[in-house]
Design a protein around this motif. Structure first.
Motif, mmCIF file in Angstrom:
data_model
loop_
_atom_site.group_PDB
_atom_site.id
_atom_site.type_symbol
_atom_site.label_atom_id
_atom_site.label_comp_id
_atom_site.label_asym_id
_atom_site.label_seq_id
_atom_site.Cartn_x
_atom_site.Cartn_y
_atom_site.Cartn_z
ATOM 1 N N LEU A 79 0.822 -1.146 -0.580
ATOM 2 C CA LEU A 79 0.174 -0.425 -0.160
ATOM 3 C C LEU A 79 0.966 1.240 0.080
ATOM 4 O O LEU A 79 -0.037 2.697 0.042
ATOM 5 C CB LEU A 79 -0.948 0.123 1.457
ATOM 6 C CG LEU A 79 -2.335 -0.874 1.300
ATOM 7 C CD1 LEU A 79 -2.905 -0.918 2.182
ATOM 8 C CD2 LEU A 79 -3.010 -0.670 -0.197
ATOM 9 N N LEU A 80 2.513 1.515 0.291
ATOM 10 C CA LEU A 80 2.905 2.169 0.218
ATOM 11 C C LEU A 80 3.048 3.707 -1.209
ATOM 12 O O LEU A 80 2.784 4.517 -0.851
ATOM 13 C CB LEU A 80 4.457 2.263 0.164
ATOM 14 C CG LEU A 80 4.788 1.747 1.381
ATOM 15 C CD1 LEU A 80 6.439 0.761 1.341
ATOM 16 C CD2 LEU A 80 5.357 2.970 2.656
ATOM 17 N N LEU A 288 17.343 3.016 -5.727
ATOM 18 C CA LEU A 288 18.228 1.263 -5.191
ATOM 19 C C LEU A 288 19.604 0.818 -4.671
ATOM 20 O O LEU A 288 19.377 -0.125 -3.918
ATOM 21 C CB LEU A 288 19.492 1.610 -7.053
ATOM 22 C CG LEU A 288 20.015 -0.202 -7.099
ATOM 23 C CD1 LEU A 288 19.273 -1.079 -7.275
ATOM 24 C CD2 LEU A 288 20.742 0.680 -8.705
ATOM 25 N N THR A 289 19.849 2.264 -4.154
ATOM 26 C CA THR A 289 21.223 2.187 -2.840
ATOM 27 C C THR A 289 19.765 1.360 -1.940
ATOM 28 O O THR A 289 20.303 0.733 -1.218
ATOM 29 C CB THR A 289 21.192 3.314 -2.325
ATOM 30 O OG1 THR A 289 22.077 3.460 -3.781
ATOM 31 C CG2 THR A 289 21.862 3.263 -1.277
ATOM 32 N N ILE A 290 18.756 2.042 -1.010
ATOM 33 C CA ILE A 290 17.549 1.644 -0.393
ATOM 34 C C ILE A 290 17.078 0.516 -0.534
ATOM 35 O O ILE A 290 17.584 -0.827 0.713
ATOM 36 C CB ILE A 290 16.594 2.953 -0.065
ATOM 37 C CG1 ILE A 290 16.359 2.629 1.505
ATOM 38 C CG2 ILE A 290 15.558 2.185 -0.740
ATOM 39 C CD1 ILE A 290 17.534 3.276 2.660
ATOM 40 N N LEU A 291 17.313 0.047 -1.588
ATOM 41 C CA LEU A 291 16.903 -1.762 -1.959
ATOM 42 C C LEU A 291 18.073 -2.731 -1.579
ATOM 43 O O LEU A 291 17.849 -3.504 -0.100
ATOM 44 C CB LEU A 291 16.335 -1.874 -3.306
ATOM 45 C CG LEU A 291 16.180 -3.281 -3.530
ATOM 46 C CD1 LEU A 291 14.188 -3.305 -4.407
ATOM 47 C CD2 LEU A 291 16.691 -4.112 -3.919
ATOM 48 N N ILE A 292 18.682 -2.387 -1.739
ATOM 49 C CA ILE A 292 20.327 -3.025 -2.122
ATOM 50 C C ILE A 292 20.885 -2.685 -0.432
ATOM 51 O O ILE A 292 21.188 -4.201 0.173
ATOM 52 C CB ILE A 292 21.260 -2.489 -2.549
ATOM 53 C CG1 ILE A 292 20.826 -2.611 -4.355
ATOM 54 C CG2 ILE A 292 22.745 -3.240 -2.879
ATOM 55 C CD1 ILE A 292 22.210 -1.996 -5.091
ATOM 56 N N SER A 293 21.238 -2.189 0.333
ATOM 57 C CA SER A 293 20.937 -2.483 1.945
ATOM 58 C C SER A 293 19.801 -2.528 2.242
ATOM 59 O O SER A 293 20.245 -3.202 3.588
ATOM 60 C CB SER A 293 21.437 -0.252 1.886
ATOM 61 O OG SER A 293 20.382 -0.209 1.826
ATOM 62 N N GLY A 294 18.849 -2.151 2.055
ATOM 63 C CA GLY A 294 17.767 -2.905 3.044
ATOM 64 C C GLY A 294 18.255 -4.628 3.375
ATOM 65 O O GLY A 294 18.211 -5.300 4.085
ATOM 66 N N ALA A 295 18.297 -5.219 1.745
ATOM 67 C CA ALA A 295 18.319 -7.127 1.090
ATOM 68 C C ALA A 295 19.555 -7.380 1.916
ATOM 69 O O ALA A 295 20.026 -8.341 2.777
ATOM 70 C CB ALA A 295 18.808 -6.835 -0.066
ATOM 71 N N GLY A 419 11.815 0.398 -1.602
ATOM 72 C CA GLY A 419 12.759 -0.101 -1.844
ATOM 73 C C GLY A 419 13.310 -0.995 -0.703
ATOM 74 O O GLY A 419 13.914 -1.559 -0.679
ATOM 75 N N GLN A 420 13.206 -0.048 0.272
ATOM 76 C CA GLN A 420 13.296 -0.349 1.998
ATOM 77 C C GLN A 420 12.545 -1.749 2.554
ATOM 78 O O GLN A 420 13.142 -2.785 2.475
ATOM 79 C CB GLN A 420 13.228 0.601 3.287
ATOM 80 C CG GLN A 420 13.612 0.024 4.305
ATOM 81 C CD GLN A 420 14.130 0.601 5.023
ATOM 82 O OE1 GLN A 420 13.392 1.654 5.547
ATOM 83 N NE2 GLN A 420 14.641 0.468 5.789
ATOM 84 N N ILE A 426 13.364 -9.253 -0.232
ATOM 85 C CA ILE A 426 14.387 -10.064 -0.845
ATOM 86 C C ILE A 426 15.265 -10.501 0.294
ATOM 87 O O ILE A 426 15.363 -11.996 0.135
ATOM 88 C CB ILE A 426 14.932 -9.805 -1.741
ATOM 89 C CG1 ILE A 426 14.220 -9.039 -3.047
ATOM 90 C CG2 ILE A 426 15.233 -10.197 -2.410
ATOM 91 C CD1 ILE A 426 15.164 -7.929 -4.258
ATOM 92 N N GLY A 427 16.000 -10.427 0.944
ATOM 93 C CA GLY A 427 16.741 -10.260 1.787
ATOM 94 C C GLY A 427 16.642 -11.492 2.915
ATOM 95 O O GLY A 427 16.923 -12.527 2.986
#
Length: 520
Positions: A79-80, A288-295, A419-420, A426-427
């Motif tokens: 829902l974000l 993309l940074t927040i997605l990768i760091s979240g994983a 993204g987070q 994913i992580g």
């Protein structure tokens, strides 16, 4: 990419806006926003340490336990974007206060749960209202602070809350569970919500609404369904494996729906997520940074807690306290990064440094053993990854909303949270699968007869260190990819003095004798 005029975002006096039209209550508004954001971030981890106690109290199975976390993630993640655009259309103050009241009510119901279904329903409602609250809070920050120097400090505080909140949730969850009850991990939200509701109602002024905007209903259905399927698919993979139809089927449907959503956004007159938001190189790099760091960060919050409590025998409180140096360093570096480093070096070097620090800390953690001491094995890596996380999160909040017009602030803020959330899902799935495979492989290679407790302990540690190696690789890849996308040097924004063509909505409003900007 569109060219940017050289108006650097640096220095307290660099803003085009004069000091006379700045909100005198803006720093109190920042405190309100920080309290609300801390509540949302805490809730992502505070229940993790309370789950065993809740399971015993409500008598639900271990298989059902994952749904206490998954129900929140599903509603929050799906829902974000819808809620971010709703904040732009309905007014950010209204959605901010609605999110706070709803989150508090859901927390009260969850704390008073008498059975499993009541708890899961409350968690799903928490996620829904959190999805309304999180982008509203960040977009309020974006529109409240217009002076570049002050905005840097404000985003530094916000980044500190985002970076440190997860670790602080583990500390708070352990203390509440040990000394009070698991129910207080839900009730504690009422304290934060009360402060933020009173402060928001009294301090936040009227907020602009997007004039003439319409809700993109097909876009809402496509992206919400796609995110729901992706988050569910990854959550299912963490518990049931990748080969089950309920995993790959939902993942496939989610990908298809997101492709449909992207195609629709390029065609519709009122897109839910305007392409101009994500096609900007700077903002795309931040997402993309927040997605990768979240994983990658998931390896710290989950597997380190497992290691400390299961292998080393730490209590919930002690494991939370062990995370405290990481919390302190991440908060300090987020503020320092936004106020000192970002105006001088820009987001690119900050992200590269943060990713490489996090990668190095993960490599350091691969040296843990079944009987390692906290000082020699954990303290140093926790401090290093805290510094890395602070640089990353401190940059992402400011860069992900950089250059957006007020009408797009809500959905740009929601893109950061999306993204987070997706990165964390994913992580969760990837690293759980890797840990399980590494543990099983170790036992298969070393087992001769019935496994002893020592052998099981060594196998678990091998699984943890394998995960940390993978996390190191994720962060290293993030440093390479995001370092290329994000620029060096101070960010620049379009000159505010440049005349702009009126929007179609504004022109139509004037033709009908209406004010082109709506208010809450």
């Amino acid at each position: 990419m569109p060219a940017r005029s050289a108006v650097p975002v640096a220095g307290p006096g660099a803003g085009a806006a004069g000091t006379t039209d700045l909100d005198p209550r803006r720093w109190l508004v920042l405190a309100v926003i920080a309290a609300a954001q801390l509540m949302v971030v805490l809730d992502l981890t505070v229940m993790n340490l309370a789950l065993p106690s809740a399971q015993r109290a409500l008598d639900f199975s271990t298989a059902d336990r994952q749904w206490v976390v998954t129900a929140y993630a599903l509603s929050f993640g799906s829902l974000l974007l819808f809620c971010g655009r709703l904040a732009d259309l309905a007014g950010r103050k209204a959605t901010f206060l609605t999110g706070l009241v709803g989150f508090a009510a859901a927390s009260a119901v969850g704390g008073a749960s008498v059975d499993f279904s009541m708890l899961v329903t409350a968690r799903a409602c928490q996620g829904a209202f959190g999805a309304l609250l999180a982008p509203s809070a960040l977009s309020l920050l974006t529109t409240t602070f217009r002076d570049p120097g002050e905005r840097a400090r404000a985003f530094g505080v916000y980044g500190a809350v985002a970076a440190a909140g997860g670790g602080l949730g583990l500390l708070l969850g352990g203390a509440l569970t040990s000394y009070l009850s698991w129910r207080w991990c839900m009730y504690v939200n009422l304290v934060f919500a009360a402060i933020a509701i009173i402060g928001g109602a009294l301090l936040i002024g009227r907020q602009h609404r997007t004039p003439g905007g319409r809700l993109d209903v097909p876009g809402v259905v496509a992206v919400s369904g796609g995110m729901l399927c992706l988050v569910y698919g990854f959550s299912n993979a963490a518990s049931h494996g990748w080969g089950t139809p309920s995993t790959w089927g939902f993942l496939a449907i989610g990908v298809v729906l997101l492709i449909v959503f992207a195609a629709w956004q390029a065609r519709t007159a009122h897109p839910l997520l305007p392409p101009r938001i994500v096609l900007d190189r700077v903002r795309a790099g931040a997402y993309l940074t927040i997605l990768i760091s979240g994983a990658g960060t998931f390896g710290v919050f989950l597997f380190l807690v497992y290691y400390m409590q299961v292998t080393l025998g730490y209590s919930a409180v002690r494991s939370g306290l062990a995370m405290l140096p990481m919390v302190v360093l991440s908060g300090a570096m987020a503020v320092l990064g936004n106020t000192r480093l970002m105006p001088r070096f820009g987001p690119g070097p900050m992200v590269v440094a943060g990713m490489l620090l996090s990668s190095g800390a993960m490599v350091w953690l691969t040296r843990i053993g079944a009987h390692s001491g906290y000082g020699p094995a954990l303290l140093g890596p926790l401090m290093v990854i805290g510094a890395g996380m602070g640089l990353i999160f401190g940059m992402a909040a400011a860069t992900g909303t950089f250059g957006v017009e007020p009408r797009d602030a809500g959905v740009a803020s929601a893109s950061i949270n999306t993204g987070q959330q997706l990165g964390g899902s994913i992580g969760t799935a990837l690293l759980n699968t890797i840990a399980a495979g590494a543990t099983s492989g170790y036992l298969a290679d070393h087992l001769h007869g019935r496994p002893t407790p020592q052998m099981l302990q060594l196998a678990a540690v091998h699984g943890y260190t394998t995960v940390f190696w993978w996390c190191a690789g994720i962060f290293a890849a993030g440093a390479l990819v995001c370092g290329v996308l994000l620029p060096r040097g101070p960010l620049t924004r379009p000159a505010e003095a440049a005349p702009r063509e009126p929007s179609e909505e504004a022109t139509a409003a004037r033709q009908h004798g209406r004010t082109p900007s709506g208010y809450e």
